[in-house]
Design a protein around this motif. Structure first.
Motif, short mmCIF file in Angstrom:
data_model
loop_
_atom_site.label_atom_id
_atom_site.label_comp_id
_atom_site.label_asym_id
_atom_site.label_seq_id
_atom_site.Cartn_x
_atom_site.Cartn_y
_atom_site.Cartn_z
N VAL A 140 0.83 -1.22 0.00
CA VAL A 140 0.00 0.00 0.00
C VAL A 140 0.86 1.26 0.00
O VAL A 140 0.66 2.15 -0.84
N PRO A 141 1.83 1.40 0.91
CA PRO A 141 2.64 2.62 0.87
C PRO A 141 3.42 2.78 -0.44
O PRO A 141 3.57 3.90 -0.93
N GLU A 142 3.88 1.68 -1.02
CA GLU A 142 4.60 1.77 -2.29
C GLU A 142 3.67 2.22 -3.41
O GLU A 142 4.05 3.04 -4.27
N SER A 143 2.45 1.71 -3.43
CA SER A 143 1.49 2.11 -4.45
C SER A 143 1.20 3.61 -4.39
O SER A 143 1.18 4.30 -5.41
N VAL A 144 0.97 4.11 -3.18
CA VAL A 144 0.64 5.52 -3.01
C VAL A 144 1.85 6.40 -3.33
O VAL A 144 1.74 7.45 -3.99
N ASP A 145 3.02 5.98 -2.86
CA ASP A 145 4.21 6.79 -3.08
C ASP A 145 4.57 6.86 -4.57
O ASP A 145 4.93 7.93 -5.08
N THR A 146 4.51 5.72 -5.27
CA THR A 146 4.83 5.74 -6.70
C THR A 146 3.80 6.56 -7.48
O THR A 146 4.14 7.21 -8.48
N TYR A 147 2.55 6.57 -7.01
CA TYR A 147 1.54 7.41 -7.66
C TYR A 147 1.92 8.89 -7.54
O TYR A 147 1.87 9.65 -8.51
N ASN A 148 2.31 9.29 -6.34
CA ASN A 148 2.66 10.70 -6.12
C ASN A 148 3.85 11.12 -6.99
O ASN A 148 3.88 12.22 -7.54
N ALA A 150 4.88 9.56 -9.83
CA ALA A 150 4.51 9.48 -11.25
C ALA A 150 3.61 10.65 -11.65
O ALA A 150 3.66 11.10 -12.80
N ARG A 151 2.80 11.13 -10.73
CA ARG A 151 1.92 12.25 -11.03
C ARG A 151 2.73 13.49 -11.42
O ARG A 151 2.36 14.24 -12.32
N TRP A 152 3.85 13.70 -10.76
CA TRP A 152 4.70 14.85 -11.08
C TRP A 152 5.29 14.71 -12.49
O TRP A 152 5.31 15.64 -13.27
N TRP A 153 5.76 13.48 -12.84
CA TRP A 153 6.35 13.26 -14.15
C TRP A 153 5.31 13.38 -15.26
O TRP A 153 5.61 13.82 -16.37
N SER A 154 4.06 12.98 -14.96
CA SER A 154 3.03 13.03 -16.00
C SER A 154 2.73 14.46 -16.42
O SER A 154 2.26 14.70 -17.53
N ARG A 155 3.02 15.40 -15.54
CA ARG A 155 2.80 16.81 -15.91
C ARG A 155 3.83 17.25 -16.96
O ARG A 155 3.55 18.16 -17.75
N THR A 160 0.66 10.28 -21.53
CA THR A 160 0.98 8.95 -21.01
C THR A 160 -0.20 8.42 -20.20
O THR A 160 -1.17 9.13 -19.92
N VAL A 161 -0.12 7.14 -19.83
CA VAL A 161 -1.19 6.54 -19.03
C VAL A 161 -1.30 7.28 -17.70
O VAL A 161 -0.29 7.43 -16.99
N PRO A 162 -2.46 7.77 -17.34
CA PRO A 162 -2.61 8.52 -16.09
C PRO A 162 -2.17 7.69 -14.89
O PRO A 162 -2.57 6.52 -14.75
N PRO A 163 -1.36 8.23 -14.00
CA PRO A 163 -0.88 7.46 -12.84
C PRO A 163 -2.01 7.01 -11.93
O PRO A 163 -1.90 5.97 -11.28
N GLU A 164 -3.12 7.78 -11.89
CA GLU A 164 -4.22 7.35 -11.02
C GLU A 164 -4.85 6.05 -11.51
O GLU A 164 -5.42 5.29 -10.72
N ARG A 165 -4.75 5.77 -12.81
CA ARG A 165 -5.29 4.52 -13.33
C ARG A 165 -4.49 3.33 -12.81
O ARG A 165 -5.05 2.30 -12.44
N HIS A 166 -3.17 3.49 -12.78
CA HIS A 166 -2.33 2.43 -12.21
C HIS A 166 -2.64 2.25 -10.73
O HIS A 166 -2.73 1.11 -10.24
N LEU A 167 -2.81 3.36 -10.02
CA LEU A 167 -3.10 3.27 -8.59
C LEU A 167 -4.42 2.54 -8.35
O LEU A 167 -4.51 1.69 -7.45
#
Length: 206
Positions: A140-148, A150-155, A160-167
């Protein structure tokens, strides 16, 4: 230095009380008997030493007792880690869909870990405890942290595939896993009930 001497003395005492020393000493006594009767000849010291060594070698090894782990204590530690996870997640901003899925997941974890008879059943299933420990402490912490991150890089790289979809997919997998754990614990209780029914029916027939 005193501690080192104490350690050597303790090891020496343990060896004196060990099965190897007792077996070697018993064989050595046979060697002494041979020496006293003259059957060992002039090489009697070697005969005694050899018999002692042979006895020590054939003796079974000392069994080191397995540590007695208390499953309830392990769950207590896991509950503490779960609370730390919830405190961390309370500070994280997530999209609505993922946030809703995470809330469902945490509620399920909470019901499994709450002190009571459900947790008692869980404590008796090491594999289930391992699954929950891995999810709470790593997944769980890894999923949330990688989302945060990846969200910065997606900007910087739109399209690219939205990071929230992976989450969302990750949380769905973890929720399915937690439901399998719940189903497994239910099966344990069902088997227990069936076993008791069988016992009562056999007792009635006897």
């Amino acid at each position: 230095m005193a501690t080192s001497r104490d350690g050597l003395a303790a090891r020496a005492l343990r060896y004196l009380e060990s099965k190897k020393n007792l077996a070697g000493s018993a064989c050595g006594v046979v060697g002494v008997g041979l020496a006293l009767t003259g059957l060992a000849g002039a090489s009697w010291p070697f005969v005694i030493a050899g018999l002692y060594g042979a006895g020590a070698l054939i003796a079974p090894p000392e069994r080191v007792p397995v540590p007695d782990f208390d499953p309830s204590e392990q769950l207590g530690v896991l509950r503490g880690d779960f609370e730390r996870l919830r405190e961390y997640l309370a500070e994280v901003e997530l999209p609505p869909a993922a946030g809703g899925k995470l809330t469902e997941l945490l509620e399920l974890y909470g019901r499994l870990l709450d002190p009571g008879w459900v947790a008692d059943v869980l404590a008796g299933e090491p594999e289930s405890v391992h699954v929950l420990s891995r999810a709470v402490r790593t997944d769980v912490p890894e999923s949330v942290d990688t989302y945060n991150r990846a969200r910065w890089w997606s900007r910087l790289q739109p399209g690219t595939v939205p990071p929230e979809r992976h989450l969302e997919r990750q949380l769905s997998v973890l929720f399915d896993e937690a439901e399998r754990v719940t189903a497994g614990l239910h099966e344990v209780e069902a088997r227990r009930q069936q076993t008791h029914t069988t016992y009562l029916e056999e007792r009635e027939r006897s």
